[in-house]
Design a protein around this motif. Structure first.
Motif, PDB file in Angstrom:
ATOM      1  N   LEU A  86       0.800  -1.058  -0.169  1.00  0.00           N
ATOM      2  CA  LEU A  86       0.053   0.033  -0.075  1.00  0.00           C
ATOM      3  C   LEU A  86       0.855   1.253  -0.083  1.00  0.00           C
ATOM      4  N   ASP A  87       0.786   1.927  -1.103  1.00  0.00           N
ATOM      5  CA  ASP A  87       1.888   2.988  -1.063  1.00  0.00           C
ATOM      6  C   ASP A  87       1.229   4.464  -1.033  1.00  0.00           C
ATOM      7  N   MET A  88      -0.013   4.586  -0.968  1.00  0.00           N
ATOM      8  CA  MET A  88      -0.667   5.837  -0.993  1.00  0.00           C
ATOM      9  C   MET A  88      -2.231   5.692  -0.409  1.00  0.00           C
ATOM     10  N   ALA A  89      -2.628   6.541   0.672  1.00  0.00           N
ATOM     11  CA  ALA A  89      -3.926   6.614   1.064  1.00  0.00           C
ATOM     12  C   ALA A  89      -4.560   7.983   1.188  1.00  0.00           C
ATOM     13  N   HIS A  90      -5.696   8.191   0.658  1.00  0.00           N
ATOM     14  CA  HIS A  90      -6.486   9.400   0.804  1.00  0.00           C
ATOM     15  C   HIS A  90      -7.611   9.035   1.721  1.00  0.00           C
ATOM     16  N   ASN A  91      -7.533   9.610   2.875  1.00  0.00           N
ATOM     17  CA  ASN A  91      -8.581   9.167   3.817  1.00  0.00           C
ATOM     18  C   ASN A  91      -9.506  10.294   3.949  1.00  0.00           C
ATOM     19  N   ASN A  92     -10.635  10.060   3.161  1.00  0.00           N
ATOM     20  CA  ASN A  92     -11.545  11.146   2.767  1.00  0.00           C
ATOM     21  C   ASN A  92     -12.924  11.089   3.106  1.00  0.00           C
ATOM     22  N   ALA A  93     -13.384   9.624   3.322  1.00  0.00           N
ATOM     23  CA  ALA A  93     -14.798   9.730   3.921  1.00  0.00           C
ATOM     24  C   ALA A  93     -15.356  10.470   4.962  1.00  0.00           C
ATOM     25  N   GLY A  94     -16.530  11.131   4.787  1.00  0.00           N
ATOM     26  CA  GLY A  94     -17.061  12.017   5.790  1.00  0.00           C
ATOM     27  C   GLY A  94     -18.405  12.383   5.687  1.00  0.00           C
TER      28      GLY A  94
END
Ligand SMILES: NC(=O)c1ccc[n+]([C@@H]2O[C@H](COP(=O)([O-])OP(=O)(O)OC[C@H]3O[C@@H](n4cnc5c(N)ncnc54)[C@H](O)[C@@H]3O)[C@@H](O)[C@H]2O)c1
Length: 254
Positions: A86-94
């Motif tokens: 896993l290289d990249m994560a966009h934590n965006n849920a909201g």
């Protein structure tokens, strides 16, 4: 125009079944990454993943509640099992929640907002960092908001959660910087997504007020926010760590 910004990498995007997350998942794919498309709305996640695959990209949908520690951990393990890393994560849920001032806000409103908009980011970061620390590389971007640096009128719960995300971002960046991991935040201004459309709910006065509040006099579009998220996750942003980037068309100008 695609330039292979994240070619060959593996990205996770949460809240990817709609709005900003959908645009981000699609842009990661266009720029060469395989994408784990995660959302509570499993059908939405499936739709976006199918769209990416139809365009020739690699994507897998995950129906997951990002507040559920065990479910997030299982998802991260499944991503690593399928893609190897896993290289990249966009934590965006909201969620936007309902505007209520201090007098009207119930403790249930408060807990729900903090759980979905803040605890979820901690839960996701913890699981992502577990894998990235082992790899000794990775990049995380958390979606905060303009309300992460100034007050959103009548929304103390949303404002507190989005400020909290910046605290998590800074702590993550500092704790993991020497292990090859970067953690940054994006702070979108008002952006035309289902969330804000519901918030405006066909009320032209509210829409006019929100539009006027944007520096450029026009709402953002999800692709404009996604550009910042993908760039921050790319190696081109290698010395950007622990930062919070406003993407709001000159609204706050801190
Ligand atoms: N649209 C704006 O103007 C704006 C401005 C600033 C910040 N933001 C932030 O951007 C992010 C995305 O918002 P958007 O406007 O694209 O909204 P959206 O409603 O279009 O998308 C949000 C997605 O998150 C998913 N989600 C909600 N709770 C979840 C959970 N517990 N687990 C997994 N997925 C969940 C929803 O199903 C939805 O698909 C949010 O964090 C929001 O606070 C939006």
């Amino acid at each position: 125009m695609a330039s292979g910004l994240v070619e060959g990498k593996i990205a996770l995007v949460t809240g990817a079944g709609s709005g900003i997350g959908e645009a981000s998942a699609c842009l990661f794919a266009v720029e060469g990454a395989a994408v784990a498309v995660a959302d509570l709305d499993e059908a939405g996640a499936e739709r976006v993943a199918a769209q990416i695959r139809d365009g020739g990209g690699r994507a897998t949908a995950y129906g997951v509640d990002v507040t559920d520690d065990a479910a997030v951990s299982a998802m991260i393990d499944a991503i690593v099992a399928e893609y190897g890393r896993l290289d990249m994560a966009h934590n965006n849920a909201g969620i936007s929640g309902t505007p209520k001032g201090f007098a009207d806000l119930t403790l249930d409103d408060w807990h729900q907002m903090i759980e979905i908009n803040l605890t979820s980011v901690f839960v996701c970061m913890q699981q992502e960092l577990r894998v990235m620390a082992e790899q000794k590389s990775g990049a995380i971007v958390n979606t905060s908001s303009g309300a992460g640096v100034v007050a959103a009128p009548g929304m103390p719960h949303y404002t507190a959660a989005k400020h909290g995300i910046l605290g998590l971002t800074k702590c993550g960046a500092q704790e993991y910087a020497r292990r090859g991991i970067r953690v940054n935040a994006i702070l979108p201004g008002s952006t035309r997504t289902p969330m804000i459309e519901n918030f405006m709910a066909g009320n032209p006065e509210v829409e006019q007020m929100i539009t006027r509040s944007v520096g450029r006099g026009e709402l953002g579009v999800p692709d404009e926010i996604a550009e910042a998220a993908v760039w921050l996750c790319s190696d081109r942003a290698s010395f950007v760590n622990g930062d919070s980037m406003l993407v709001d068309g000159a609204t706050i100008c801190r």
